[in-house]
Design an enzyme around this catalytic site. Structure first.
Site, short mmCIF file in Angstrom:
data_model
loop_
_atom_site.label_atom_id
_atom_site.label_comp_id
_atom_site.label_asym_id
_atom_site.label_seq_id
_atom_site.Cartn_x
_atom_site.Cartn_y
_atom_site.Cartn_z
N CYS A 1 39.54 31.28 54.12
CA CYS A 1 39.20 29.85 54.19
C CYS A 1 40.18 29.05 55.06
O CYS A 1 39.77 28.19 55.86
CB CYS A 1 39.13 29.27 52.79
SG CYS A 1 40.48 29.77 51.72
N LYS B 1 46.69 36.52 57.57
CA LYS B 1 45.24 36.51 57.83
C LYS B 1 44.93 35.63 59.04
O LYS B 1 44.04 35.93 59.82
CB LYS B 1 44.48 36.02 56.59
CG LYS B 1 44.43 37.03 55.45
CD LYS B 1 43.88 36.43 54.14
CE LYS B 1 44.07 37.41 52.99
NZ LYS B 1 43.78 36.81 51.66
N HIS C 1 41.45 22.24 51.54
CA HIS C 1 42.71 22.69 52.15
C HIS C 1 43.02 21.82 53.37
O HIS C 1 42.10 21.39 54.08
CB HIS C 1 42.59 24.14 52.64
CG HIS C 1 42.52 25.17 51.55
ND1 HIS C 1 42.54 24.89 50.20
CD2 HIS C 1 42.47 26.53 51.63
CE1 HIS C 1 42.48 26.03 49.51
NE2 HIS C 1 42.43 27.04 50.36
P1 NAP Z 1 36.61 32.98 40.60
O1 NAP Z 1 36.30 31.54 40.36
O2 NAP Z 1 37.69 33.62 39.81
O3 NAP Z 1 35.25 33.80 40.38
C1 NAP Z 1 35.21 35.20 40.42
C2 NAP Z 1 33.76 35.66 40.29
O4 NAP Z 1 33.74 37.10 40.36
C3 NAP Z 1 33.12 35.28 38.95
O5 NAP Z 1 31.75 35.05 39.13
C4 NAP Z 1 33.34 36.55 38.14
O6 NAP Z 1 32.41 36.72 37.10
C5 NAP Z 1 33.09 37.60 39.19
N1 NAP Z 1 33.64 38.87 38.78
C6 NAP Z 1 34.91 39.14 38.41
N2 NAP Z 1 35.00 40.43 37.99
C7 NAP Z 1 33.77 40.96 38.11
C8 NAP Z 1 33.21 42.24 37.83
N3 NAP Z 1 33.96 43.25 37.34
N4 NAP Z 1 31.89 42.43 38.05
C9 NAP Z 1 31.13 41.42 38.52
N5 NAP Z 1 31.58 40.19 38.81
C10 NAP Z 1 32.89 39.97 38.60
O7 NAP Z 1 36.97 33.26 42.12
P2 NAP Z 1 36.44 32.50 43.45
O8 NAP Z 1 37.38 31.42 43.81
O9 NAP Z 1 35.00 32.17 43.29
O10 NAP Z 1 36.66 33.61 44.56
C11 NAP Z 1 35.97 34.81 44.58
C12 NAP Z 1 36.32 35.54 45.83
O11 NAP Z 1 35.83 34.79 46.96
C13 NAP Z 1 37.82 35.68 46.07
O12 NAP Z 1 38.33 36.82 45.43
C14 NAP Z 1 37.91 35.74 47.55
O13 NAP Z 1 37.76 37.08 47.95
C15 NAP Z 1 36.74 34.92 48.03
N6 NAP Z 1 37.10 33.59 48.55
C16 NAP Z 1 37.45 32.55 47.75
C17 NAP Z 1 37.74 31.32 48.32
C18 NAP Z 1 38.09 30.11 47.51
O14 NAP Z 1 38.37 29.06 48.11
N7 NAP Z 1 38.08 30.17 46.19
C19 NAP Z 1 37.66 31.12 49.66
C20 NAP Z 1 37.32 32.19 50.47
C21 NAP Z 1 37.03 33.41 49.89
P3 NAP Z 1 32.78 36.27 35.59
O15 NAP Z 1 32.62 34.77 35.55
O16 NAP Z 1 31.75 36.97 34.78
O17 NAP Z 1 34.17 36.73 35.32
O1 3JN Z 2 44.13 31.05 47.96
C1 3JN Z 2 43.31 30.43 48.65
O2 3JN Z 2 43.39 29.21 48.83
C2 3JN Z 2 42.18 31.15 49.26
C3 3JN Z 2 41.99 32.48 48.64
C4 3JN Z 2 41.35 33.44 49.19
C5 3JN Z 2 41.31 34.75 48.58
C6 3JN Z 2 41.62 34.90 47.23
C7 3JN Z 2 41.63 36.17 46.66
C8 3JN Z 2 41.37 37.28 47.42
C9 3JN Z 2 40.99 35.86 49.34
C10 3JN Z 2 40.55 35.67 50.75
O3 3JN Z 2 39.43 35.20 50.92
O4 3JN Z 2 41.28 35.97 51.70
C11 3JN Z 2 41.05 37.13 48.76
C12 3JN Z 2 40.79 38.35 49.54
O5 3JN Z 2 41.74 38.86 50.17
O6 3JN Z 2 39.66 38.82 49.50
#
Ligand code: NAP
Ligand code: 3JN
Length: 332
Positions: free
Chosen positions: A130, A214, A243
């Site tokens: 992001c 990254k 951000h």
């Molecule tokens: P989050 O709020 O912690 O949500 C995680 C999601 O993954 C929940 O729906 C969770 O389901 C699910 N999950 C966890 N363990 C699982 C399993 N064993 N099987 C199936 N589903 C499972 O995290 P998030 O912020 O949405 O971020 C998720 C991912 O998106 C990050 O790890 C990263 O790679 C990517 N990302 C995030 C951002 C950001 O700004 N947050 C930005 C870019 C990319 P439950 O609710 O059932 O636990």
């Molecule tokens: O921390 C943030 O503000 C963004 C987080 C991104 C993130 C969180 C957990 C795992 C990532 C990502 O998108 O780069 C990952 C990942 O490496 O998949």
């Protein structure tokens, strides 16, 4: 009638997943059927989509039968295991994790920058980190005009970047401190309320964190610039959503503030908010929940040759994740 698609959202209950469902609805993506997948903990919960409640199912190896497009945001481990299974079942995957971002067979795409790369996909496409995506929304138009060489940047990252649990942690710490109680921590190694943490993701041998590297690694692929260099310090701040990044960029050709403003004002997905005399500059509080990123504080850098300093902010749950993923799905 135009074609409708069966779309799966993996990680549907998370901070990003919930936004994906909203973005699919808001952009009127041609969803025939929506499949919501999460862990066993969430199975049976319901989430709203187009006036109806859709039941969340547990993610299993059989979840992708009949799925055309799968949007993944449940972390790298889940993507590693389940994205290839989804492709085997016939789905095209757009992955939000870092799992496939550096894989040469997987296009890493910001549609406004390298949308043409989507056609190179072999079943999986990757969404960038992001902070990288938001920075490049402003850096790429400047690069097209002046040719970027290298960047020094510091990020100010909202707690929603860590996910739903981190949002709850900031809220409960603020309430505890306001009520005179001790702040408890479990997500971050230190109190995040009324603090800033120069630590996002794990530390590498070179002293940078994974999150910091990254920007250089992913920008090289997105901009098609194998020699691009970026020295980044990523900082977590007690902001709920959006951000911000302070950037100094050095270019091949001379830059001027007027030319830079002109280029940025006409860039897609970007809004110029740059009138310091009126206290007008991008702020995370006001860019939150907006699709477009915002850029301002544009000035000639006083330390670099052909250098420009600027401040860019964007909703990382949208342009940094859900919106960008749905835009990629629209292109394919
Ligand atoms: P989050 O709020 O912690 O949500 C995680 C999601 O993954 C929940 O729906 C969770 O389901 C699910 N999950 C966890 N363990 C699982 C399993 N064993 N099987 C199936 N589903 C499972 O995290 P998030 O912020 O949405 O971020 C998720 C991912 O998106 C990050 O790890 C990263 O790679 C990517 N990302 C995030 C951002 C950001 O700004 N947050 C930005 C870019 C990319 P439950 O609710 O059932 O636990
Ligand atoms: O921390 C943030 O503000 C963004 C987080 C991104 C993130 C969180 C957990 C795992 C990532 C990502 O998108 O780069 C990952 C990942 O490496 O998949």
């Amino acid at each position: 009638m135009s074609r409708q698609y069966t779309v799966a959202v993996v990680g549907a209950t998370g901070a990003v997943g919930v936004e994906m469902i909203k973005v699919l609805e808001r952009r009127n993506f041609p969803v025939g059927k929506l499949v919501l997948l999460a862990s066993a903990r969430s199975a049976g919960k319901t989430l709203p989509f187009k006036g109806e409640l859709v039941t969340v199912e547990e993610l299993t190896e059989d979840s992708f039968v009949g799925v055309d497009i799968a949007l993944f945001s449940a972390g790298s481990g889940i993507s590693r295991k389940f994205a290839p299974l989804a492709v085997k079942s016939g789905a095209v995957v757009v992955d939000n994790s870092s799992e496939f971002r550096m894989d040469p067979d997987v296009p890493l795409v910001v549609p406004e920058i390298n949308g043409a790369d989507v056609k190179l996909h072999k079943g999986i496409l990757a969404n960038p980190n992001c902070t990288t995506a938001i920075t490049l929304m402003a850096l790429n138009p400047l690069h097209q005009a002046f040719g970027v060489k290298r960047v020094i940047a510091s990020s100010y990252q909202a707690v929603s970047g860590t996910g739903a649990q981190a949002i709850a942690e900031l809220r409960s710490q603020v309430e505890a401190i306001a009520g005179g109680r001790p702040a408890e921590k479990s997500v971050y190694p230190h109190q995040i309320a009324f603090n800033v943490l120069p630590h996002i993701d794990s530390f590498l041998n070179n002293g940078y964190t994974k999150e910091e590297m990254k920007m250089q690694n992913e920008a090289r692929r997105i901009l098609h610039l194998p020699d691009f260099k970026a020295s980044v310090t990523c900082v977590r701040v007690p902001v709920y959503r959006a951000h911000s990044i302070a950037v100094t960029a050095e270019f091949d050709r001379p830059v001027s503030v007027d030319e830079a403003r002109k280029v940025l004002a006409s860039a897609p997905g970007l809004e110029l908010v740059d009138d310091p005399a009126k206290n007008s500059y991008p702020l995370p509080l006001y860019v939150a929940e907006k699709d477009d990123c915002q850029v301002g504080r544009i000035r000639i850098d006083c330390a670099f040759e052909n250098g420009l300093a600027f401040w860019v902010a964007g909703d990382q749950l949208l342009k940094g994740a859900a919106l960008n993923a749905v835009q990629i799905a629209e292109l394919i």
